[in-house]
Design an enzyme around this catalytic site. Structure first.
Site, PDB file in Angstrom:
ATOM      1  N   CYS A 166     -38.699  38.039  52.621  1.00  0.00           N
ATOM      2  CA  CYS A 166     -38.345  36.660  52.265  1.00  0.00           C
ATOM      3  C   CYS A 166     -37.155  36.158  53.059  1.00  0.00           C
ATOM      4  O   CYS A 166     -37.058  34.975  53.387  1.00  0.00           O
ATOM      5  CB  CYS A 166     -38.047  36.551  50.771  1.00  0.00           C
ATOM      6  SG  CYS A 166     -39.475  36.894  49.758  1.00  0.00           S
ATOM      7  N   CYS A 192     -30.482  34.793  67.438  1.00  0.00           N
ATOM      8  CA  CYS A 192     -31.363  34.371  66.333  1.00  0.00           C
ATOM      9  C   CYS A 192     -30.543  34.492  65.051  1.00  0.00           C
ATOM     10  O   CYS A 192     -29.310  34.489  65.106  1.00  0.00           O
ATOM     11  CB  CYS A 192     -32.632  35.215  66.294  1.00  0.00           C
ATOM     12  SG  CYS A 192     -32.319  36.957  65.968  1.00  0.00           S
TER      13      CYS A 192
HETATM   14  N1  ATP Z   1     -36.597  50.987  45.936  1.00  0.00           N
HETATM   15  C1  ATP Z   1     -36.103  50.000  45.192  1.00  0.00           C
HETATM   16  N2  ATP Z   1     -35.349  50.272  44.106  1.00  0.00           N
HETATM   17  C2  ATP Z   1     -34.834  49.297  43.336  1.00  0.00           C
HETATM   18  N3  ATP Z   1     -35.025  47.974  43.589  1.00  0.00           N
HETATM   19  C3  ATP Z   1     -35.771  47.634  44.653  1.00  0.00           C
HETATM   20  C4  ATP Z   1     -36.337  48.621  45.516  1.00  0.00           C
HETATM   21  N4  ATP Z   1     -37.004  47.983  46.503  1.00  0.00           N
HETATM   22  C5  ATP Z   1     -36.864  46.666  46.268  1.00  0.00           C
HETATM   23  N5  ATP Z   1     -36.111  46.446  45.168  1.00  0.00           N
HETATM   24  C6  ATP Z   1     -35.738  45.147  44.578  1.00  0.00           C
HETATM   25  O1  ATP Z   1     -36.896  44.336  44.499  1.00  0.00           O
HETATM   26  C7  ATP Z   1     -36.498  42.965  44.477  1.00  0.00           C
HETATM   27  C8  ATP Z   1     -37.486  42.170  45.296  1.00  0.00           C
HETATM   28  O2  ATP Z   1     -37.293  40.824  45.020  1.00  0.00           O
HETATM   29  P1  ATP Z   1     -37.057  39.670  46.092  1.00  0.00           P
HETATM   30  O3  ATP Z   1     -37.695  40.016  47.372  1.00  0.00           O
HETATM   31  O4  ATP Z   1     -37.433  38.402  45.433  1.00  0.00           O
HETATM   32  O5  ATP Z   1     -35.455  39.729  46.185  1.00  0.00           O
HETATM   33  P2  ATP Z   1     -34.369  39.875  47.335  1.00  0.00           P
HETATM   34  O6  ATP Z   1     -34.513  41.197  48.013  1.00  0.00           O
HETATM   35  O7  ATP Z   1     -33.082  39.585  46.651  1.00  0.00           O
HETATM   36  O8  ATP Z   1     -34.704  38.699  48.315  1.00  0.00           O
HETATM   37  P3  ATP Z   1     -34.050  38.229  49.704  1.00  0.00           P
HETATM   38  O9  ATP Z   1     -34.922  38.921  50.722  1.00  0.00           O
HETATM   39  O10 ATP Z   1     -34.220  36.755  49.694  1.00  0.00           O
HETATM   40  O11 ATP Z   1     -32.630  38.676  49.730  1.00  0.00           O
HETATM   41  C9  ATP Z   1     -35.076  42.905  45.024  1.00  0.00           C
HETATM   42  O12 ATP Z   1     -34.203  42.458  44.018  1.00  0.00           O
HETATM   43  C10 ATP Z   1     -34.786  44.335  45.463  1.00  0.00           C
HETATM   44  O13 ATP Z   1     -33.445  44.705  45.247  1.00  0.00           O
END
Ligand code: ATP
Ligand code: ZN
Length: 451
Positions: free
Chosen positions: A233, A405
């Site tokens: 994202c 970028c």
């Molecule tokens: N291995 C993992 N253990 C715990 N949490 C995880 C793991 N992999 C991914 N996540 C969590 O899954 C969520 C995915 O949600 P989302 O992509 O909407 O959020 P984000 O990572 O905060 O987005 P952005 O890319 O905009 O910063 C995140 O909050 C991320 O921290």
């Protein structure tokens, strides 16, 4: 009820300690585990609905397909939501409202401003707070009868089985490929149905793995995609409503399984295109006989190095390519010195147009990476003109093109393409700016917008 008197079942002192730590601090400090991987959870054994239950759930209780029996099954079911972000928020919210018995909320990350447009259970007053704790705090106010267990940890091969085996159904709301493989393999091993979804840009997908004799994630994707083709994202963007819609459908699938109904998306992939306003159901292949995970679950090894297997990280917010050597790259400090020394060069911003509309360095020229990748004549001749102007204007003859970028990934790809296009010409130098414009904002110009 105010934030401070919320009755999350974890030790509130540890919540407070975590609340305002920055992400890196949270990751590096020894964490008070809100709910540890090895903690045994009590059984849920509600045998009848109380009058308040009947009133609260009355609108769904009267549905013949659910009814009292379905509601009781819901109240005895436990669901682990992996990732409390764009998908995890609607999944957790609707399951809590529907009266699920126990909700595990797992996320290693903290709330950031750029989360709020879609991660709607957090709020401005939660910036820096653990996402899992923030979701538990919000949902406690929605339905206090549900048991909320926030885990502020990263799911990894060491803790995955211990946690996952304590839940009936798993919702994968994560955002990276290593975690998807880890969750899949662990669900296969523990025999848990997995409701998996993703959302990016204007599109979403949803399917159910490992339900009865249905396929698992590895049946469909035995090998991970090349890491440079995976977008998240932060790179690709996402409209907040898209994970809202897909996450709601994900919750629906979980609810069906939890209440004893068959899910609609086992062996079927839902594809949602928000721009076209179209939902499509695609039948997917069944279980693969020689699947490395589910053909012989007892042999499934979940202790493999998933990050190495996928060539990407399960916890870095941004994928970091390493295409260029150190001397083909400039740090933002080195680039600033080059600017201060008035070294003639072309700064080529390779981001897509919408990002350039948000912000740019005023002296840059814009040539999107896509145009370069396609070796689009318009862009290539534009660049040739700029290089010719550089040589005419300067006393020096080096044709220095520096690419930039957002984060320093696409700029590396651009350098490779430039080397291919112009590398044979005399005195042609192509470098990129490491860390891109976000490193510029962080280390050189605090007034430069971050996005
Ligand atoms: N291995 C993992 N253990 C715990 N949490 C995880 C793991 N992999 C991914 N996540 C969590 O899954 C969520 C995915 O949600 P989302 O992509 O909407 O959020 P984000 O990572 O905060 O987005 P952005 O890319 O905009 O910063 C995140 O909050 C991320 O921290
Ligand atoms: Zn399989």
């Amino acid at each position: 009820m105010d934030e401070t008197d919320s009755q999350i079942t974890c030790a509130d002192s540890s919540v407070d300690k975590l609340s305002h730590l920055k992400r890196n601090e949270v990751k590096s400090c020894p964490l008070p585990e809100l709910h540890g991987a090895d903690e045994m959870l009590p059984e849920l054994n509600k045998s009848c609905l109380t009058n308040p239950d009947i009133l609260r759930y009355s609108r769904q209780l009267v549905l013949p397909d659910l009814g009292v029996q379905g509601q009781l099954k819901l109240s005895k079911a436990s669901v682990l939501v992996i990732g409390c972000g764009g998908l995890g928020c609607p999944v957790a919210q609707y399951l809590a409202a529907s009266g699920i018995g126990r909700l595990g909320l797992l996320d290693y990350d903290v709330v950031e401003m750029s989360n709020l447009h879609r991660q709607v259970l957090h709020g401005e007053n939660r910036l820096g707070m653990s996402k899992s704790v923030s979701v538990a705090k919000t949902l406690r106010k929605l339905n206090s009868a549900v048991v909320y267990l926030p885990y502020h940890i990263s799911l990894n091969p060491e803790n995955a089985l211990q946690i996952i085996q304590q839940y009936d159904i798993i919702a994968d709301c994560s955002d990276n490929v290593p975690t998807r493989y880890l969750v899949n393999d662990t669900c296969v091993l523990a025999g848990k149905p997995l409701v998996s979804a993703s959302a990016l840009r204007w599109e979403g997908q949803l399917t159910v793995y490992n339900y009865h004799q249905g396929p698992c994630y590895r049946c469909l994707f035995p090998k991970p995609p090349p890491s440079e083709t995976v977008t998240n994202c932060a790179d690709g963007g996402v409209l907040g409503i898209v994970p809202g819609i897909i996450g709601s459908l994900q919750a629906l699938e979980v609810l069906k399984i939890a209440s004893g109904m068959a899910p609609s998306y086992s062996g079927v992939l839902l594809m949602f295109d928000a721009l076209e306003g179209r939902f499509r159901n695609i039948k997917i292949r069944g279980k693969k006989n020689d699947c490395a995970a589910c053909s012989n679950p007892s042999e499934t090894a979940i202790l493999q190095d998933y990050e190495a297997f996928c060539g990407s990280s399960a916890s870095d917010k941004c994928r970091m390519l390493r295409l260029l050597s150190r001397d083909e790259r400039l740090s933002v400090e080195e680039y600033k010195r080059l600017l201060d020394d008035h070294v003639p060069h072309i700064l080529m911003d390779v981001r897509p147009q919408p990002e350039v509309d948000i912000c740019r360095l005023p002296h840059s020229i814009h040539i999107p990476l896509k145009g370069l990748e396609e070796k689009n004549e318009k862009w290539v001749s534009f660049l040739r003109t700029k290089i010719a102007e550089l040589i005419t204007a300067g006393n020096r003859t080096e044709k220095t093109v520096i690419t930039i970028c957002k984060l320093g990934n696409d700029s590396q790809i651009a350098v490779k393409i430039l080397q291919d296009l112009f590398g044979k010409e005399d005195l042609f130098i192509a470098k990129d700016v490491q860390g891109g414009l976000m490193a510029w904002a962080e280390n050189i110009d605090p007034m430069f917008p971050r996005y």
